[in-house]
Motif scaffolding. Structure first.
Motif, PDB file in Angstrom:
ATOM      1  N   TRP A  48       0.839 -11.249  12.018  1.00  0.00           N
ATOM      2  CA  TRP A  48       1.866 -11.760  11.110  1.00  0.00           C
ATOM      3  C   TRP A  48       1.279 -12.710  10.068  1.00  0.00           C
ATOM      4  CZ3 TRP A  48       2.558 -17.028  11.245  1.00  0.00           C
ATOM      5  CH2 TRP A  48       2.053 -17.701  12.352  1.00  0.00           C
ATOM      6  N   THR A  49       0.057 -13.218  10.285  1.00  0.00           N
ATOM      7  CA  THR A  49      -0.567 -14.125   9.316  1.00  0.00           C
ATOM      8  C   THR A  49      -1.393 -13.376   8.266  1.00  0.00           C
ATOM      9  OG1 THR A  49      -2.569 -14.460  10.659  1.00  0.00           O
ATOM     10  CG2 THR A  49      -0.711 -15.954  11.052  1.00  0.00           C
ATOM     11  N   ASP A  50      -1.551 -12.079   8.417  1.00  0.00           N
ATOM     12  CA  ASP A  50      -2.339 -11.294   7.463  1.00  0.00           C
ATOM     13  C   ASP A  50      -1.636 -11.182   6.115  1.00  0.00           C
ATOM     14  OD1 ASP A  50      -4.624 -10.702   8.982  1.00  0.00           O
ATOM     15  OD2 ASP A  50      -3.621  -9.030   9.974  1.00  0.00           O
ATOM     16  N   SER A  51      -2.411 -10.886   5.085  1.00  0.00           N
ATOM     17  CA  SER A  51      -1.885 -10.710   3.728  1.00  0.00           C
ATOM     18  C   SER A  51      -1.028  -9.456   3.642  1.00  0.00           C
ATOM     19  CB  SER A  51      -3.044 -10.575   2.735  1.00  0.00           C
ATOM     20  OG  SER A  51      -3.835 -11.725   2.751  1.00  0.00           O
ATOM     21  N   THR A  52      -0.232  -9.388   2.572  1.00  0.00           N
ATOM     22  CA  THR A  52       0.576  -8.199   2.323  1.00  0.00           C
ATOM     23  C   THR A  52       0.201  -7.604   0.968  1.00  0.00           C
ATOM     24  OG1 THR A  52       2.342  -9.493   1.324  1.00  0.00           O
ATOM     25  CG2 THR A  52       2.541  -9.015   3.682  1.00  0.00           C
ATOM     26  N   ALA A  53       0.536  -6.343   0.795  1.00  0.00           N
ATOM     27  CA  ALA A  53       0.296  -5.643  -0.464  1.00  0.00           C
ATOM     28  C   ALA A  53       1.586  -4.960  -0.891  1.00  0.00           C
ATOM     29  CB  ALA A  53      -0.811  -4.599  -0.300  1.00  0.00           C
ATOM     30  N   SER A  54       1.775  -4.868  -2.193  1.00  0.00           N
ATOM     31  CA  SER A  54       2.893  -4.104  -2.740  1.00  0.00           C
ATOM     32  C   SER A  54       2.455  -2.660  -2.869  1.00  0.00           C
ATOM     33  CB  SER A  54       3.287  -4.638  -4.114  1.00  0.00           C
ATOM     34  OG  SER A  54       3.719  -5.975  -4.014  1.00  0.00           O
ATOM     35  N   CYS A  55       3.270  -1.763  -2.374  1.00  0.00           N
ATOM     36  CA  CYS A  55       2.945  -0.339  -2.428  1.00  0.00           C
ATOM     37  C   CYS A  55       3.978   0.387  -3.280  1.00  0.00           C
ATOM     38  CB  CYS A  55       2.937   0.259  -1.028  1.00  0.00           C
ATOM     39  SG  CYS A  55       1.711  -0.489   0.035  1.00  0.00           S
ATOM     40  N   PHE A  56       3.466   1.267  -4.102  1.00  0.00           N
ATOM     41  CA  PHE A  56       4.303   2.108  -4.948  1.00  0.00           C
ATOM     42  C   PHE A  56       4.013   3.544  -4.534  1.00  0.00           C
ATOM     43  CE2 PHE A  56       3.595  -1.829  -7.115  1.00  0.00           C
ATOM     44  CZ  PHE A  56       4.816  -2.136  -7.670  1.00  0.00           C
ATOM     45  N   VAL A  57       5.034   4.221  -4.033  1.00  0.00           N
ATOM     46  CA  VAL A  57       4.877   5.579  -3.525  1.00  0.00           C
ATOM     47  C   VAL A  57       5.460   6.547  -4.540  1.00  0.00           C
ATOM     48  CG1 VAL A  57       5.358   7.145  -1.614  1.00  0.00           C
ATOM     49  CG2 VAL A  57       5.047   4.697  -1.178  1.00  0.00           C
ATOM     50  N   SER A  59       7.287   9.295  -6.299  1.00  0.00           N
ATOM     51  CA  SER A  59       8.458  10.062  -5.857  1.00  0.00           C
ATOM     52  C   SER A  59       8.232  11.572  -5.975  1.00  0.00           C
ATOM     53  CB  SER A  59       9.700   9.648  -6.655  1.00  0.00           C
ATOM     54  OG  SER A  59       9.535   9.950  -8.021  1.00  0.00           O
ATOM     55  N   SER A  60       7.188  11.983  -6.694  1.00  0.00           N
ATOM     56  CA  SER A  60       6.906  13.418  -6.839  1.00  0.00           C
ATOM     57  C   SER A  60       6.020  13.958  -5.728  1.00  0.00           C
ATOM     58  CB  SER A  60       6.236  13.695  -8.188  1.00  0.00           C
ATOM     59  OG  SER A  60       7.108  13.379  -9.233  1.00  0.00           O
ATOM     60  N   CYS A  61       4.890  13.255  -5.452  1.00  0.00           N
ATOM     61  CA  CYS A  61       3.924  13.806  -4.497  1.00  0.00           C
ATOM     62  C   CYS A  61       3.713  12.941  -3.259  1.00  0.00           C
ATOM     63  CB  CYS A  61       2.581  14.047  -5.183  1.00  0.00           C
ATOM     64  SG  CYS A  61       1.658  12.532  -5.569  1.00  0.00           S
ATOM     65  N   GLY A  62       4.177  11.680  -3.282  1.00  0.00           N
ATOM     66  CA  GLY A  62       4.033  10.813  -2.125  1.00  0.00           C
ATOM     67  C   GLY A  62       2.747  10.006  -2.065  1.00  0.00           C
ATOM     68  N   PHE A  63       1.895  10.123  -3.074  1.00  0.00           N
ATOM     69  CA  PHE A  63       0.650   9.343  -3.089  1.00  0.00           C
ATOM     70  C   PHE A  63       1.003   7.865  -3.135  1.00  0.00           C
ATOM     71  CE2 PHE A  63      -3.112   7.321  -4.782  1.00  0.00           C
ATOM     72  CZ  PHE A  63      -4.140   7.997  -4.167  1.00  0.00           C
ATOM     73  N   MET A  64       0.359   7.053  -2.288  1.00  0.00           N
ATOM     74  CA  MET A  64       0.662   5.619  -2.216  1.00  0.00           C
ATOM     75  C   MET A  64      -0.374   4.821  -2.994  1.00  0.00           C
ATOM     76  SD  MET A  64       1.212   3.152   1.108  1.00  0.00           S
ATOM     77  CE  MET A  64       2.599   4.079   1.723  1.00  0.00           C
ATOM     78  N   HIS A  65       0.120   4.005  -3.910  1.00  0.00           N
ATOM     79  CA  HIS A  65      -0.728   3.125  -4.721  1.00  0.00           C
ATOM     80  C   HIS A  65      -0.554   1.710  -4.202  1.00  0.00           C
ATOM     81  CE1 HIS A  65       0.177   6.676  -7.085  1.00  0.00           C
ATOM     82  NE2 HIS A  65      -0.884   6.417  -7.832  1.00  0.00           N
ATOM     83  N   TRP A  66      -1.650   1.026  -3.854  1.00  0.00           N
ATOM     84  CA  TRP A  66      -1.615  -0.316  -3.270  1.00  0.00           C
ATOM     85  C   TRP A  66      -2.060  -1.336  -4.300  1.00  0.00           C
ATOM     86  CZ3 TRP A  66      -1.345  -1.259   2.285  1.00  0.00           C
ATOM     87  CH2 TRP A  66      -1.148  -0.094   3.029  1.00  0.00           C
ATOM     88  N   PHE A  67      -1.330  -2.467  -4.356  1.00  0.00           N
ATOM     89  CA  PHE A  67      -1.691  -3.571  -5.248  1.00  0.00           C
ATOM     90  C   PHE A  67      -1.558  -4.878  -4.485  1.00  0.00           C
ATOM     91  CE2 PHE A  67      -0.335  -0.228  -8.061  1.00  0.00           C
ATOM     92  CZ  PHE A  67      -1.208  -0.314  -9.130  1.00  0.00           C
ATOM     93  N   MET A  68      -2.541  -5.739  -4.636  1.00  0.00           N
ATOM     94  CA  MET A  68      -2.418  -7.092  -4.082  1.00  0.00           C
ATOM     95  C   MET A  68      -3.076  -8.068  -5.021  1.00  0.00           C
ATOM     96  SD  MET A  68      -4.865  -7.055  -0.726  1.00  0.00           S
ATOM     97  CE  MET A  68      -5.161  -8.800  -0.528  1.00  0.00           C
ATOM     98  N   ARG A  69      -2.575  -9.250  -5.023  1.00  0.00           N
ATOM     99  CA  ARG A  69      -3.090 -10.314  -5.899  1.00  0.00           C
ATOM    100  C   ARG A  69      -3.782 -11.332  -5.047  1.00  0.00           C
ATOM    101  NH1 ARG A  69      -2.875  -8.552 -10.859  1.00  0.00           N
ATOM    102  NH2 ARG A  69      -0.903  -7.682 -11.456  1.00  0.00           N
TER     103      ARG A  69
END
Length: 69
Positions: A48-57, A59-69
């Protein structure tokens, strides 16, 4: 859709650039937040203390793009 946001897929801009899928060139995405686990924290049951990333999936093919600052 369960794992994704309840909203309809949308277009997003990141740092002034239109997000486009690197696989299919789709331009609409579902969003979700994912936790990034590290072996040490997992071993100590402190994930629960680990960092998080915003994911954009895409809607056409399901490929997940990860972004973190």
């Amino acid at each position: 859709m369960g794992l994704f946001s309840a909203d309809e897929p949308k277009r997003y801009e990141i740092d002034g650039k239109q997000l486009a899928c690197i696989f299919c060139k789709g331009e609409t995405f579902h969003t979700r937040t994912e936790q990034l686990h590290s072996p040490g924290r997992t071993f100590l049951n402190l994930e629960w203390t680990d960092s998080t990333a915003s994911c954009f999936v895409c809607s056409s093919c399901g490929f997940m793009h990860w972004f973190m600052r």
